[in-house]
Design a protein around this motif. Structure first.
Motif, short mmCIF file in Angstrom:
data_model
loop_
_atom_site.label_atom_id
_atom_site.label_comp_id
_atom_site.label_asym_id
_atom_site.label_seq_id
_atom_site.Cartn_x
_atom_site.Cartn_y
_atom_site.Cartn_z
N ARG A 99 0.84 -1.21 0.00
CA ARG A 99 0.00 0.00 0.00
C ARG A 99 0.86 1.25 0.00
O ARG A 99 0.58 2.21 -0.70
CB ARG A 99 -0.96 -0.01 1.19
N ALA A 100 1.93 1.24 0.80
CA ALA A 100 2.83 2.40 0.84
C ALA A 100 3.52 2.59 -0.51
O ALA A 100 3.59 3.71 -1.03
CB ALA A 100 3.85 2.23 1.96
N LYS A 101 4.03 1.50 -1.09
CA LYS A 101 4.71 1.59 -2.39
C LYS A 101 3.77 2.09 -3.48
O LYS A 101 4.19 2.80 -4.39
CB LYS A 101 5.29 0.23 -2.78
N SER A 102 2.50 1.73 -3.39
CA SER A 102 1.54 2.15 -4.41
C SER A 102 1.32 3.66 -4.40
O SER A 102 0.82 4.22 -5.37
CB SER A 102 0.21 1.43 -4.24
N GLN A 103 1.70 4.33 -3.32
CA GLN A 103 1.53 5.78 -3.21
C GLN A 103 2.77 6.56 -3.61
O GLN A 103 2.73 7.79 -3.69
CB GLN A 103 1.14 6.14 -1.77
N LEU A 104 3.89 5.87 -3.86
CA LEU A 104 5.14 6.56 -4.22
C LEU A 104 4.93 7.52 -5.39
O LEU A 104 4.31 7.16 -6.39
CB LEU A 104 6.23 5.56 -4.58
N GLY A 105 5.44 8.72 -5.23
CA GLY A 105 5.34 9.73 -6.29
C GLY A 105 4.06 10.52 -6.27
O GLY A 105 3.94 11.52 -6.99
N ARG A 106 3.10 10.14 -5.46
CA ARG A 106 1.84 10.88 -5.40
C ARG A 106 2.13 12.30 -4.93
O ARG A 106 2.78 12.51 -3.94
CB ARG A 106 0.88 10.18 -4.44
N ARG A 107 1.61 13.29 -5.67
CA ARG A 107 1.95 14.69 -5.39
C ARG A 107 0.75 15.57 -5.07
O ARG A 107 0.93 16.74 -4.84
CB ARG A 107 2.67 15.31 -6.58
#
Length: 156
Positions: A99-107
């Motif tokens: 779940r954390a990795k799926s949010q990487l780069g979210r701005r």
């Protein structure tokens, strides 16, 4: 006589105890910063675009950084107790990492301590935030901005 561990020694001991999926709390002066440990000395957390400032309601990004860089000179602690404390549904550690990795780069996230905490804990547990809570966060943010602006003026 026992000697007190330095912050670095404390953080090294915490790091050696961490498993991927653990929630890490970084003690800051006025708030706690949160991240999800993903292994190999890295944590996923929400930070300002420059990785430094949380004083303005600027856009932020979900980043993967070395845990020691996030800790800086502050003590960090493993803190997986929030879900049990508030009786929230928690996910397995492998699900937390995914779940954390799926949010990487979210701005598209506002860079606030309250939002930071919610974002990182959201990877670990089901969170439902009402409009009333969101309004409270926005009002608190505006008050904090005014305070920091006032404080900066006083120190000039």
């Amino acid at each position: 006589m026992a000697t007190m561990a330095t912050t670095q020694e404390h953080n090294d001991a915490v790091l050696s105890s961490l498993e991927p999926g653990d929630q890490v709390e970084f003690g800051r002066v006025l708030y706690s910063h949160w991240g999800v440990y993903i292994g190999d000395g890295y944590v996923i957390h929400l930070a300002s675009l420059d990785g430094e400032s949380f004083r303005k309601t600027e856009k932020a990004v979900v980043r993967r950084d070395k845990i020691q860089d996030v800790a800086k000179k502050c003590k960090m602690n493993k803190n997986n107790s929030k879900g049990r404390r508030y009786r929230l549904k928690t996910f397995s550690k492998s699900e937390i990492v995914e779940r954390a990795k799926s949010q990487l780069g979210r701005r598209d996230i506002t860079c606030l301590p309250a939002t930071v905490n919610t974002s990182c804990r959201g990877a670990a547990m089901t969170l439902k935030i009402s409009d009333q809570v969101n309004d409270g966060i926005e009002l608190t943010t505006r008050a904090a901005e005014m305070f920091f602006d006032w404080l900066l003026e006083k120190t000039k």
